[in-house]
Design a protein around this motif. Structure first.
Motif, PDB file in Angstrom:
ATOM      1  N   THR A  80      22.407  31.180  40.645  1.00  0.00           N
ATOM      2  CA  THR A  80      21.321  31.961  41.223  1.00  0.00           C
ATOM      3  C   THR A  80      20.096  31.076  41.421  1.00  0.00           C
ATOM      4  N   SER A 103      25.361  35.322  43.567  1.00  0.00           N
ATOM      5  CA  SER A 103      24.659  36.508  43.072  1.00  0.00           C
ATOM      6  C   SER A 103      23.215  36.474  43.562  1.00  0.00           C
ATOM      7  N   MET A 104      22.707  37.647  43.956  1.00  0.00           N
ATOM      8  CA  MET A 104      21.341  37.776  44.470  1.00  0.00           C
ATOM      9  C   MET A 104      20.540  38.730  43.587  1.00  0.00           C
ATOM     10  N   ASP A 107      21.314  42.512  43.806  1.00  0.00           N
ATOM     11  CA  ASP A 107      22.683  42.986  43.610  1.00  0.00           C
ATOM     12  C   ASP A 107      22.725  44.042  42.511  1.00  0.00           C
ATOM     13  N   ASN A 110      26.459  44.672  37.071  1.00  0.00           N
ATOM     14  CA  ASN A 110      27.873  44.895  36.767  1.00  0.00           C
ATOM     15  C   ASN A 110      28.023  44.916  35.252  1.00  0.00           C
ATOM     16  N   LYS A 122      33.228  41.946  42.159  1.00  0.00           N
ATOM     17  CA  LYS A 122      32.511  40.917  42.917  1.00  0.00           C
ATOM     18  C   LYS A 122      33.271  40.539  44.186  1.00  0.00           C
ATOM     19  N   LEU A 125      32.860  43.415  46.733  1.00  0.00           N
ATOM     20  CA  LEU A 125      31.533  43.586  47.308  1.00  0.00           C
ATOM     21  C   LEU A 125      31.109  42.440  48.224  1.00  0.00           C
ATOM     22  N   TYR A 126      31.572  41.227  47.952  1.00  0.00           N
ATOM     23  CA  TYR A 126      30.976  40.069  48.613  1.00  0.00           C
ATOM     24  C   TYR A 126      31.991  39.116  49.241  1.00  0.00           C
ATOM     25  N   ARG A 129      30.269  36.190  50.997  1.00  0.00           N
ATOM     26  CA  ARG A 129      29.720  35.119  50.155  1.00  0.00           C
ATOM     27  C   ARG A 129      30.822  34.167  49.718  1.00  0.00           C
TER      28      ARG A 129
END
Length: 264
Positions: A80, A103-104, A107, A110, A122, A125-126, A129
């Motif tokens: 990050t 990760s942002m 987000d 979790n 993860k 969702l991404y 990324r």
């Protein structure tokens, strides 16, 4: 599940897994070359092409010099922005450095208790990324590529697994490599848990610190069941055919066909 990496390698259905190569990068704990891992079509991963590691901010001056001697063409930092600010990479100002956080700040948190469920969430969702991180490997200039996060286990573990599967490394070999982190990080994580007195919290943290081969094996099975495999998953995230071909070109060494003498 045993933690002994040699026994795990001997047990894989794919046969013998090439020796996993530790790198002497003082004072990184979890740096290794993925070269030698088998690929599905009579080949292996090229030596000094793909390196995984924990955070390079750990490195001593000798460690920094060891990385420079490798002459990486790209260093992909998955941490990050906050982690990078707190512990800057010694290579952050170099052209080869590529910050690609998985990760942002905004987000959703979790809080799932099982590590495998966190991985699945993860990945769900991404996909974009993860595809971007894999693309950063594929599109790197010629030379070794280093992928790392904080401990080199979770974010790095997932990205490396996607790359290895994209070039045909069998599931069991990917899982064995992932489990190597358990031994490399064992003492470090044990020390981090030393002051935890709450039994439930201790159990949770112990799970999150784990790196079991079955965790990665089940993650790869999930990708097949839900997305049709790693390649369809990466395509969903935006990876294109040219990049998949580039991964093969830069990472895979084909074994020469065996010759047989004609009988007369």
């Amino acid at each position: 599940m045993r933690n002994d990496v040699t026994d795990l390698a001997q047990d894989t259905k794919a046969g013998s897994v090439a020796e996993l190569r530790d790198l002497d990068w003082p004072a990184c704990l979890n740096a290794r070359d993925l070269g030698g891992l088998p690929t599905a079509v009579a080949g292996r991963v090229r030596e000094q092409a793909l390196i995984r590691s924990d955070r390079l901010s750990r490195l001593t001056d000798d460690g920094v010099e060891a990385v420079r001697r490798l002459r990486p063409s790209r260093i992909i930092d998955l941490r990050t922005s906050t982690q990078c600010e707190r512990e800057p990479s010694p290579f952050a100002a170099a052209d080869m450095y590529c910050h690609m956080p998985l990760s942002m700040p905004l987000d959703p948190p979790n809080r799932q208790a099982r590590l495998i469920d966190r991985y699945r969430s993860k990945l769900d969702l991404y996909p974009h990324r993860f595809a971007q991180a894999v693309a950063a490997v594929a599109d790197a200039p010629p030379g070794p590529v280093v992928v790392h996060c904080q401990a080199g286990k979770d974010r790095t573990g997932l990205v490396i697994a996607l790359v290895l599967k994209a070039v045909g490394v069998p599931d069991d070999a990917v899982a064995v490599d992932y489990a190597v982190s358990s031994a490399r990080l064992g003492a470090y994580y044990t020390a981090k848990r030393a002051d935890i007195e709450d039994p439930e919290l201790l159990e949770l943290v112990r799970e999150l610190h784990s790196a079991r081969a079955d965790t990665m094996a089940c993650t790869l099975t999930y990708l097949r069941d839900e997305f049709g495999g790693v390649e369809p998953y990466l395509r969903r995230g935006g990876l294109v055919e040219r990049q998949l071909e580039a991964l093969q070109e830069r990472l895979v060494v084909r074994s020469p066909p065996s010759s047989t003498k004609a009988h007369v």
